[in-house]
Design an enzyme around this catalytic site. Structure first.
Site, PDB file in Angstrom:
ATOM      1  N   GLU A 204      40.936  32.295  48.866  1.00 20.76           N
ATOM      2  CA  GLU A 204      40.027  33.199  48.152  1.00 20.76           C
ATOM      3  C   GLU A 204      40.568  33.432  46.743  1.00 20.76           C
ATOM      4  OE1 GLU A 204      37.014  34.513  48.973  1.00 20.76           O
ATOM      5  OE2 GLU A 204      37.243  34.983  46.855  1.00 20.76           O
ATOM      6  N   GLU A 208      39.860  41.650  42.088  1.00 23.24           N
ATOM      7  CA  GLU A 208      39.279  42.955  42.384  1.00 23.24           C
ATOM      8  C   GLU A 208      38.581  43.500  41.140  1.00 23.24           C
ATOM      9  OE1 GLU A 208      41.910  45.620  44.502  1.00 23.24           O
ATOM     10  OE2 GLU A 208      42.658  43.943  45.682  1.00 23.24           O
ATOM     11  N   ASN A 267      47.783  31.923  41.399  1.00 23.92           N
ATOM     12  CA  ASN A 267      48.207  33.300  41.130  1.00 23.92           C
ATOM     13  C   ASN A 267      49.485  33.343  40.299  1.00 23.92           C
ATOM     14  OD1 ASN A 267      46.074  34.501  42.319  1.00 23.92           O
ATOM     15  ND2 ASN A 267      47.179  35.445  44.003  1.00 23.92           N
ATOM     16  N   CYS A 319      48.697  41.138  45.092  1.00 23.14           N
ATOM     17  CA  CYS A 319      48.931  39.700  45.266  1.00 23.14           C
ATOM     18  C   CYS A 319      49.848  39.016  44.265  1.00 23.14           C
ATOM     19  CB  CYS A 319      47.591  38.973  45.320  1.00 23.14           C
ATOM     20  SG  CYS A 319      46.652  39.455  46.784  1.00 23.14           S
TER      21      CYS A 319
END
Ligand code: NAI
Ligand code: UGA
Length: 552
Positions: A204, A208, A267, A319
């Site tokens: 994913e 946010e 990330n 994350c």
């Protein structure tokens, strides 16, 4: 043998040879693939929000027959999803969930369900997304560094225990590379005879605050599978679901391990950009360069691009930090210490940035916060979310409390209980914390009697800049007519001539009447037009802008 070495061998040991990066599709006979009709999503957290819309009309009228059941062990979370007080704050999410709820009224077949009956949802589904949390371990070997995989393992064991027929299992949680192999071992050892599973990786990438936008118009969908006929066939079944609303050329299929690693890599690279710009901000503060202009200048290079180059008080969220720790731990386990050190340095710069900001506040306020009140505007880790996990506000508040300050917090969306949970679990002195910290219902209230205001989250209501259309694309052959110094580089912002307060925003002229003098604003997000506020008598200390003190 050293523990890490054992782990490296375990990680590298492969019951099946490492699949090649080349897709086998062209070498294998084309197989028909099954049609996914019932989806179960295990874990009703932030990522679950991506299951609330696409399979339910009206967002995706082509999928009305696909049923989605989102399950969780937490009754409270499931009840919240069933109410109008959703467990997470995300723009447009309530409308999306309500639209699914309106199905019965509008005569459509309801196809979105929330439940705590995990067993039943697993039994009925033909495709199960594992979307549970994978935080950093807090106990045992690898604590503070390795991903905690016990929630994923529990979900997999539950699937093995209750599944009565074949299932596609999708890793949605962010996991260490080669996790699917461990899942396969657990399933094989525990499942009922004759039941088989195909594991896919479908990471994913939502951020946010923009979850629904990311869901409806994703940059890409990544689906990793084994290069076997069954693996490729399962991947095609999942492709079919996404293809009902995502252009086919944005749905990328690849090798399972590449997909797992790509999520962590993305990330870490995003965080690396933020730490790079934040490291440069320290240089700006002592040289007179302005980080906004430096970032703008770099971002205009099409190879670099402008996104994720906003200097800040430090990145937060559940994350980025944990995924860097996870990648570094994997590198260490594979005996790649230089690689591990490289990735860890990104978190180190982030800690340094937060610490530098706290020290700057204390130094500007004459090295003492005793009997001083500090207003903290924003506690969420970014705007448009109520999520406070790993927010920079946590360490800043703890630092300021330990310096003797009284802290007045205001955040428009972060729940008080979550703010207290984060502060209490990191505070060295909980009694002192409660004596010194108060949470307020408005920014104006928090600022009354304050010696300084600290902006930690870039909520629009704190900014005195006017949001405007993004700057026009720059033609590289023609120099911009506007001198750089007057062009604000943050995407979507231009300098405003507006002097009146914008409705719903902090009225800084009013704040000037209730604060103590001298009035400091520490702008951890550069959302303040300092020229305007300095004209009102404020002293504004921004990130990456020359300030009153030098903090290294
Ligand atoms: N939060 C985000 O924006 C993103 C998160 N991710 C990844 O997705 C995963 C989930 O993240 P979040 O949604 O933020 O987590 P979360 O902490 O908000 O939600 C996870 C949920 O899973 C439930 N759960 C745990 N074990 C369970 C089990 N065995 N059976 C049923 N429910 C169980 C928990 O009760 C919790 O409600 C993590 O691996 C995260 O790294 C990936 C992209 C974005
Ligand atoms: O795996 C995940 O959980 C997600 O992590 C991040 O998303 P998220 O943490 O929600 O938010 P970001 O927009 O990445 O912001 C992270 C932190 O960096 C800060 N940030 C962001 C951008 C920037 O330019 N500067 C900056 O300091 C934000 O304020 C925030 O504290 C990634 O952007 C998502 O793609 C990923 O799916």
């Amino acid at each position: 043998m050293a523990a890490l070495q054992v782990e490296a061998i375990q990680l590298l040991r492969s019951d099946t040879p490492v699949e090649s990066n080349k897709r086998a599709a062209e070498h294998l006979p084309v197989q028909s693939h099954s049609v996914i009709k019932k989806i179960c999503c295990i874990g009703a957290g932030y990522v679950a929000s991506t299951f609330t819309s696409p399979t339910s009309p009206p967002s995706c009228p082509k999928n009305p027959d696909v049923e989605v059941t989102i399950v969780d062990l937490s009754e409270r979370r499931i009840q919240a999803w069933q109410s109008d007080d959703l467990p997470i704050h995300e723009p447009d999410l309530l409308e999306v969930v309500q639209s699914a709820r309106d199905a019965i009224i509008e005569g459509r077949k309801p196809n979105l369900f929330f439940s705590t009956n995990v067993d039943q949802a697993i039994k009925e589904a033909d495709c199960i997304f594992v979307s549970v949390n994978t935080p950093t371990k807090t106990i045992g070997r690898g604590q503070g560094r390795q991903s905690e995989m016990s929630y994923v393992e529990a979900a997999i064991r539950k699937i093995a225990e209750v599944a009565e027929d074949d299932k596609i299992i999708v890793e949605k949680s962010t996991v260490p590379v080669r996790t699917a192999e461990r899942m396969r071992e657990i399933l094989a050892a525990n499942c009922r005879p004759g039941v088989s599973f195909e594991i896919l990786s479908n990471p994913e990438f939502l951020a946010e605050g923009t979850a629904i936008k990311n869901l409806l118009t994703p940059d890409r969908i990544i689906i990793g599978s084994l290069n076997t006929a069954a693996g490729l066939s399962a991947a095609e079944s999942l492709v079919d679901i996404y293809a009902t609303w995502v252009p086919r050329n944005r749905i990328i299929t690849m090798n399972l391990w590449s997909s797992e690693l790509a999520k962590l890599a993305a990330n870490c690279i995003l965080a690396q950009r933020i730490s790079s710009i934040n490291a440069l901000s320290a240089i700006c503060e002592v040289t007179g360069a302005d980080i906004a202009e430096v970032s703008y200048a770099c971002g205009l290079d099409s190879r670099i691009g402008p996104k994720m180059l906003g200097a800040s008080v430090g990145f937060g969220g559940s994350c980025l930090k944990k995924d860097i720790l996870s990648l570094a731990y994997i590198a260490e386990s594979l005996h790649l210490p230089q690689v591990a050190d490289y990735w860890r340095s990104i978190n180190d710069i982030n800690e340094y940035q937060k610490d530098r900001f706290s020290r700057r506040i204390v130094e500007c306020l004459h090295h003492s916060l005793t009997n001083k009140r500090i207003a903290i505007l924003g506690f969420a880790f970014k705007k448009d979310t109520g999520d406070v996990r790993e927010s920079a506000a946590i360490s800043i508040v703890n630092d300021l409390v330990s310096e003797g300050g009284s802290i007045a917090i205001y955040d428009p969306k972060a729940p008080d209980e979550n703010i207290w949970y984060e502060l209490e679990s990191t505070s060295p002195d909980i009694k002192l914390l409660h004596e010194r910290v108060t949470i307020y219902r408005s920014a104006h209230e928090a600022c009354v009697g304050a010696h300084a205001v600290v902006i930690v989250t870039e909520w629009d209501e704190f900014s005195n800049k006017t949001k405007a259309k993004p700057l026009p694309a720059v033609d590289a052959t023609t120099p911009p007519r506007t001198p750089l110094a007057t062009v604000a580089p943050q995407e979507g912002y231009i300098e405003s001539k507006e002097t009146k307060p914008v409705a719903g925003r902090v009225d800084w002229a009013h704040v000037a009447t209730v604060m103590r003098k001298p009035m400091y604003i520490f702008d951890g997000r550069n959302v303040i037009d300092e020229v305007k506020l300095e004209a009102m008598g404020f002293r504004v200390e921004g990130i990456g802008k020359a300030g009153t003190v030098r903090v290294s």
